[in-house]
Every structure is written in C-alpha cells, then in structure tokens.
Design an enzyme around this catalytic site. Sequence first.
Site, PDB file in Angstrom:
ATOM      1  N   TYR A 155       6.128  59.149  46.005  1.00 35.73           N
ATOM      2  CA  TYR A 155       7.345  59.018  46.222  1.00 35.73           C
ATOM      3  C   TYR A 155       8.370  59.919  45.226  1.00 35.73           C
ATOM      4  O   TYR A 155       7.667  60.184  44.100  1.00 35.73           O
ATOM      5  CB  TYR A 155       7.621  57.390  45.551  1.00 35.73           C
ATOM      6  CG  TYR A 155       6.912  56.549  46.436  1.00 35.73           C
ATOM      7  CD1 TYR A 155       7.861  55.818  47.403  1.00 35.73           C
ATOM      8  CD2 TYR A 155       5.830  56.115  46.319  1.00 35.73           C
ATOM      9  CE1 TYR A 155       7.198  54.573  48.036  1.00 35.73           C
ATOM     10  CE2 TYR A 155       5.321  54.949  47.079  1.00 35.73           C
ATOM     11  CZ  TYR A 155       5.924  54.186  47.805  1.00 35.73           C
ATOM     12  OH  TYR A 155       5.347  53.439  48.691  1.00 35.73           O
ATOM     13  N   HIS A 163      11.781  56.051  50.092  1.00 31.28           N
ATOM     14  CA  HIS A 163      10.614  55.636  50.657  1.00 31.28           C
ATOM     15  C   HIS A 163       9.720  56.770  50.346  1.00 31.28           C
ATOM     16  O   HIS A 163      10.019  57.896  49.942  1.00 31.28           O
ATOM     17  CB  HIS A 163      10.889  55.909  52.491  1.00 31.28           C
ATOM     18  CG  HIS A 163      11.428  54.561  53.096  1.00 31.28           C
ATOM     19  ND1 HIS A 163      11.015  53.591  53.366  1.00 31.28           N
ATOM     20  CD2 HIS A 163      12.994  54.606  53.182  1.00 31.28           C
ATOM     21  CE1 HIS A 163      12.104  52.727  53.747  1.00 31.28           C
ATOM     22  NE2 HIS A 163      13.154  53.425  53.733  1.00 31.28           N
ATOM     23  N   LYS A 202       5.514  59.866  57.304  1.00 30.82           N
ATOM     24  CA  LYS A 202       4.976  60.535  56.297  1.00 30.82           C
ATOM     25  C   LYS A 202       4.148  61.858  56.461  1.00 30.82           C
ATOM     26  O   LYS A 202       3.831  62.148  57.756  1.00 30.82           O
ATOM     27  CB  LYS A 202       3.661  59.750  55.596  1.00 30.82           C
ATOM     28  CG  LYS A 202       4.195  58.365  55.161  1.00 30.82           C
ATOM     29  CD  LYS A 202       5.106  58.060  54.094  1.00 30.82           C
ATOM     30  CE  LYS A 202       5.316  56.668  53.732  1.00 30.82           C
ATOM     31  NZ  LYS A 202       6.193  56.066  54.943  1.00 30.82           N
TER      32      LYS A 202
END
Length: 290
Positions: A155, A163, A202
């Site tokens: 993070y 997020h 991601k």
Amino acid sequence: MSGPRWKKGKDGKYFSALAAASPMSSIVADLQSSLKRSRPVATISSHGEDAVLGVSPHQAILLNQAAFDRFVENAGAEKQWFQLGAEEVFYLCHALKCVVVESERGKQMSEGELWDLLCSASDSFPEMYKAYSHLRSKNWVVRSGLQYGADFAAYRHHPALVHSEFAVVVVLEGAQFGGRCGRLKVWSDLLCALRASGSVAKTLLVLTISCSICELGSPDCLEQLVVHERTITRWIAQQCREQRCEPCRVQPNKEEQGHTRETVVSNYWGVILGFTVLSTLLVYKLRFSQ
C-alpha cells in the site's frame, strides 16, 4: 500502471491530501523515536508465528497509523496491545531497533536467538523478511497478500486511506534456498498470478531474491541478499489495437521520395503539353472557320 486508488471520506473528498500531509516516512520515524525511549517488550509465542506488544496509548496511535498489524481489544487503559506477525516483530527489533523481544517464559532474546526461532517456525522466513524489509524501507505499507493469491500486498499509505497497489510475489534464485526456487518457473504459474492480481485491480510485483555466497543461519545474511524488482502486466492485443487505431503518417524512404518527385514533375509537364496542343487545335479551327 494505473497508480494509487485513493479512498474517499464522508465529504466525498479523496484521502490523497491527508496522506500527503502526513507521509509514512514521518509516521515511522515518530514511532521509532517514541518506542526507543520506552523500549517496550514484545512477547513472542513458542511456535514463533506471532508476538504480542504492549504500548502506551500514544504509541498505539502511531502503530496504527504505521499499519503494524492489528490492535487487540483489551480493558486496560494504561497499556494497549498489538498482535504482530513474524516479519513485523523482527523489523521492529532488527531494523528499527526499538523493541525488546522476550520468550513466553520471560527470557530476553537476542537477534540471533529470535532469528533461529522464526526460521525454525518457517523455512521461508529469510526471504519473506528480506522482501518485507525491502518494501518497508521504501515507506510502503506491507500486509499479507493471502487473499490476493500473493505473499504480500503493498500500500502507498495506510489501508484505510488507499487500496493496495501491488500484489507481491517473492521468487528465489540461488542454491542456498534449496527446493524453494521453483516459483513462477512455468508459464501457467505466471499466467495464474497475473490473472489473480488483475482481477483485483493490482499490479503484479515480483521480488527476485538472489545470493550466491552467504549462509542463512544468522541475520548477517540479510546484507548479502539482493532484491530485484520486476512489475509484470498482461499484454491484451485488443486493448493495444484500440489504443493505436488512429491513422498515422508513415515517412517514406529516400527511394520512395525520389519516385514521388519524378511522378509529380512528369504529371506537371504532361498537363502543360496537353494544354498547348489543345490551344493550337482551337486556333487552327477558328482560322479555317472564317
């Protein structure tokens, strides 16, 4: 890469400004300074998988802001308790040098003894800690990536504000790691990791840890372990084609340019000659018509 995805507050504003006003480097520095003054004790479990740390309310706030694992509910007001993972407790002890670690029997442990206990609990501790400390030293907040099919999730700031940006997978290179060097060696493994990280928005970050000369029996090996960072993304043919569908002008080469000039010149003289012939015929017709 798409960049950080900041969360919003109740007022509808993103937390990016709040994070910029309180950078993670400053939070960790304040935490380190506060813990060094009081030297709190973390009690590690006999199996070496986690530890419990008791701190003051002010230090609890700093630990929470720095996102060191989770707060444990308790009735005491003078001391707050946190449960720390193996990488976290060793980072506070070894890297920040601000926490004392004791066994469940109350015996203070040296860094070497703590290292032996953590390595006995998990063969992968040396590489996992190296990856964890590598990211933490760059002011990334590192949490477990199990729910994303990865080793860690990274993070940009506290998870309450943003997020996670990277799904982190640790890959090993070197004979010292034995049979633990088989990750992502085949395309199917890599594609699975890419699919899993992409489905949760991601970027896949592969940390390759290599070493050719050191032994892993003591914390001294951490200085010899080398971390290589690689981000991997899927290539989607349709997406690339749509992004580049705008027509573009291709510069002709010299031969094509010369041929084009010759064609233009010949066409020009052809028009002049045709106009001259047509004018002559018209004048000739007018004379004889009289």
